[in-house]
Every structure is written in C-alpha cells, then in structure tokens.
Write an enzyme that holds these catalytic residues in place. Sequence first.
Site, PDB file in Angstrom:
ATOM      1  N   GLU B  60     -36.114  92.247  22.301  1.00  0.00           N
ATOM      2  CA  GLU B  60     -36.353  93.437  23.136  1.00  0.00           C
ATOM      3  C   GLU B  60     -35.676  93.357  24.497  1.00  0.00           C
ATOM      4  OE1 GLU B  60     -38.730  92.033  21.319  1.00  0.00           O
ATOM      5  OE2 GLU B  60     -39.268  93.646  19.931  1.00  0.00           O
ATOM      6  N   HIS B 129     -50.198  96.478  17.873  1.00  0.00           N
ATOM      7  CA  HIS B 129     -49.462  97.648  17.388  1.00  0.00           C
ATOM      8  C   HIS B 129     -50.193  98.929  17.777  1.00  0.00           C
ATOM      9  CE1 HIS B 129     -47.910  94.365  14.925  1.00  0.00           C
ATOM     10  NE2 HIS B 129     -46.823  95.107  14.725  1.00  0.00           N
TER      11      HIS B 129
END
Lengths: 325, 327
Positions: B60, B129
């Site tokens: 990321e 998540h």
Amino acid sequence: MDQAEHLTLYQQMVVIRRLEEKSAELYQQGKIGGFLHLYIGQEATGVGAVAARSPHDNVITAYRDHGIAVACGMEPKVILAEMLGKVTGCCKGKGGSMHLADKRLNFWGGHAIVGAHIPLATGLALANKFRGEDSVTLCFFGDGATNIGYFHEGLNLAAVWDLPIVFICENNQYGMGTSIERASAVPEMRQKAEAYGMPSARVDGMELLAVHEAAAAAIAHARAGQGPYFLEALTYRYRGHSMGDPERYRKQEEVRRWQSDDPIGKFEAVLLKRGISPDDLNAIEAQAEATIADAVRFAEESPFPPPEELWRDVYAEPEAEPQPA
Amino acid sequence: MPEMTLIEAVRQAMDEELARDDRVFVTGEDVGRRGGVFRATLGLFEKYGPGRIIDSPLAELSIVGIGVGAALYGLRPICEIQFADFIHPAFNQIVNEAAKMYYRSNGEWLVPLVIRAPYGGGISGGLYHSQSVEAFFAHVPGLKVVIPSNPRDAKGLLKSAVRDPNPVVFFEPKKGYRLIKGEVPEGEYTVPIGPANVSRPGRDLSVFAYGMMHYYCLKAAGTLAGEGIDVEVVDLRTLYPVDKAAILESVRKTGKALVVYEDNLTMGYGAEVAAILADEAFTSLDAPVKRLAAPDVPAVPFSHPFQEWFMPNPDKIAAAMRELAAY
C-alpha cells in the site's frame, strides 16, 4: 569530460564546502534554526553522479540535500535564504534546510522522512515510462534508508515494472549514530538490490571521477530501457549527523582517516597532475568565497515571509492544471 | 435517467475519466486482470490495457507513493486501496507527502491524486475489513476527504476528484456498493467537491451524516415522517474541507442537531460538527448536540450480534431522532 567540465565540478564541490561551513557558522549564531545536516565529506558522490545526468533527468534525495541542490544548479543564495527562513528562499521559507527543491531544475527535493521519497522516485520514473520519455530518475538516499520498508517496496516495484531509475546509496557508514554493522544484516547495501534482481556497482564515493563514470554507466543502462540500476558509493560525513550531534559513536581517528581521503583534496591532486595550475584552482576558491559571501548578504538582508504566506498554497484552485516538468 | 448501483457509478466515473484524459491511470491490488476485489474496475483492463490499469503488488505505501510521484510529474493517478483498513502503511505517504507537497513547494508541485478505498462495516468483514478511517484524514489540511452516499454523487464526485489538482481521499461505503441504487444523469456531469447536500428538507431537527449512514438516516427519517416528526437530513459528502455554512444554516432553522457516523464515537467526525455548532450556532440551539456513532472499542468485532451492536442502523437512528425531537 574535458578540462572545463572538470573545473566546473571542482568549483561545485568547493562551493558546497564553503556554503556548508558558512551555514554551520550561521547555525551557531542562531540565525539558522532547527536541524542542519551537513554534506561535508560527501561532495564527490552528489556532484559526480548529478554531473552524469541530462538536464531532463530527475533528481530526488533525502534531507542531507544542500550538496545535491548545488549540483543540480540551485544558487547558494536561494539555499541560504531558505535555511534562514526568508521569503527569497527556494520554498519562501516554508521548507528550510531539509526541503530544498526546484522543479525547473528537475530537482524534486530533499525529503525529511527517511526512505519515504523512494516510492515517490519510483513514481517519477513510472511517469517517464508512461509518457514514453527517455528521462531517468536519480534517487539518492543514505545507508540507513535501506533498512526501511519504503526502500524494499520501491526497489521491487522499479524492478518488476522495469522503470528507468538509478538508486544511488550514499553509504556514509552511519544511520544517525548507528553504524551499518549494527543496523544492516548485510555489509554491502548493494546486496539488497540483488534480492530484486537489480544490477549494481559499488564505487569509491570519495573519488569524483569514479563516481561520475559509474553513474554515467548506470544512467545509460536505465535510459536504454534495461530497467533500474543500483549504485552504492562508499563515503563519509566529516561532521555529525546534524549540528546537535555529540558524535559519541565514532572515534576521532576514524574521522581523521577519512579526512585524509578528502574528495576535494583528491580531485585537486588529479587536476594539478593533469596540468591545471594552482593559480586557476586558487581563483576558483576565491570565487567560491565571494559567491558565498554574496549569498550570506542576500539571505540576511532578505525579509521574512509576510503572515499571509501561512495560509497560501494549502489547496490548489481547480483550474490550476498540473504542468509536466 | 438510468438507475445503477453505487459500484457501477464508481466504475463508470473511472471509465469516463480514463477515456477523457490519457494522463489518468488506475493502480492497486488486483485492479487489472481481476477487475478489483469489489469489481470496481471490471472491464477497464480489457479496455485500457496494462499500461493504464496497473496491477500492483500487495504494497500500500508504494501504491500511494508511486501515485504521488506520478502526480507530481503531471499524471492523474487513481490509487485503489483494497480496503480502508489497509491504508495505514500508506499513512505517511498520504499525510506527509501528498498533503504537504503543494504547501512546501509554495504552489509549485501539484498532487492531483485520488486514493479510493472502500470503508465501513456491516458486511461481517471483522476487525480488519470493516473500519471507518475518515477521521484520521479529515484532520489533515492539504487533503480533501470525500464520502459519497449514492450513485449520482459517487460518479459526479469521483469525476471531480480525478480533475481536482489536490490529493483527494475518496472513501466508498462498501456495504452500499450494490445495496444502494439510484438514478444517474445521462451524459457528462460532475458534482463539486465541497458543498454538502440537504437530501431531505425538514423543520424539527437536523441530522448530519455521510456514506452508508446517510442512507440509513433517510430511511429513519421516512419512518419518523409517519409519526409526524419532520427531519432534515444533510448529506455532508465532502468531510474536508468542511461545509460549515450548510451545517449552520440547517441548525439555525431547526434548532436541533444529530450527527450519525459508524466510526468510533470519541474524536470522530461528529465532534467537529458539534464544535462548529457550539461555537457558531450556540444561540440557535434548542437542545444539546447529539452524536450517534459506534462504541469506542478497537474494531468491528466479527460475530453477527457484535456487529449489530457496533453499527448504527435505521432503528437506532430513528430512536435517537425521536429522543432529540422530544427534548
């Protein structure tokens, strides 16, 4: 390189040395605040490598950025003004010592977070490839940055996407006060590039012409579309990590040993051997002194930024379209 | 006007911007061949090729880092972070690099970057998540933070984000990707970044929300209409910079304010809305400013009852509305 070019590089190294000696004085006088990281001792790596670039090649580096700024063509007066926080500095005083930058010189700045500019450099190289340009990005960083994640992700991406970038590790043996053997699992930084299948070279960073030659080969490799290249230059900083460094982590005899290998002194010897007269070198020296004296005057006489500058450049107006460099 | 889901609107926005401007590219984990984990980029790889729909490694900080670098150089990257929960490795690149670049360069270096990330709970995603991370970024001048609540806005705001010369963090309510459907104008349009939207005018109290919670607030307001309580719902849409004027205007009319968000309550977005009202609408208030948000626990726990307790929903929102209306 012809003789005139040699003299230009010599002059750049001398200007950097005088600029930094003067900035250390200004720091001690309290005129430069904050943090000041001197490049003294490392001049041959930045000057030698940047001299091998074409003007359209990108240069980006970490916080020890004064020398590379000069090598990229930034005027000492603009650098000193920035260090003093004046409105005439390259960042109008918003950046200071660690954030020198000028897009017109394709110098994408000093960056203060260790290693964080490496993915940015990879992005610059991606943009060049995306646009089908033949520019190469020269990304400088220290040995300390090779231990942080940014470095590894950046190298992996550059290799997997075959980007035109040269990673230049200025290995000055210490990440702040921690020597490489205490911080790195492998002794040579280029070993880390091998993990990404990247060709590499290790060069004496105190030898200007050796750095130049190695950088030229690395840039040619990247420009030919063969992907990234890793160049490790072994060098040394004569001063502390920053001005406030008590340097308890190294012995004075080690510093003296490296000082006897001074990159400016060594290049001076090369030039004299090649028939340059001592007078010519003295003239360059005198000119550098004068340039720095002028720069100090300019910086000291320049005003501080007006208060409204605090609120300027937080957001760009939507109509401002970004221009390619 | 054609009806579509929120995710289709997101995809259409990217498709149109890719077609309009060849400086635009998309990168992220599995955005290419796989079409994105939520299918946001489905079909774009086939249409624009691997040079513009670029599969990245699971990395990321690099996805954002190369985005910043490429944006500096004049490209228009759309960087997808697969889940907002995964954005933290890139925090430095967003907060220290993207947000500060224009300021530190005195307006020389633009970072026209969009970072897209699905956020929020309610899909049994568990702790990593389901997170809502907008408050971290809404604290950072130099960034724009946008959260759409419906397909029309998602498309129009994302197109504006791509064209914006500043870095925009664009959080998408993933629970609403397929659940929230709506009409989207045909042809070219954008929705400006900045202004909030009064999505349901009302007299009795003001409710401020964004993203998935806005969708629930409209449902709850519909329920309360049947009980004779007239709720004004304001969709904040752009969290930063804040549309203070819209917040103040609504409360000056209704005198009561409720802020609903699914992030943890404390130090969340509602705190800022409450502070604005305390500071600038004090004399207009007929009741304390109320916040309905998730409890202050470290993450959204997995099991279904946990998730139900954690998340605000239309019933909880309706109850909070009733209580405030009765004050």
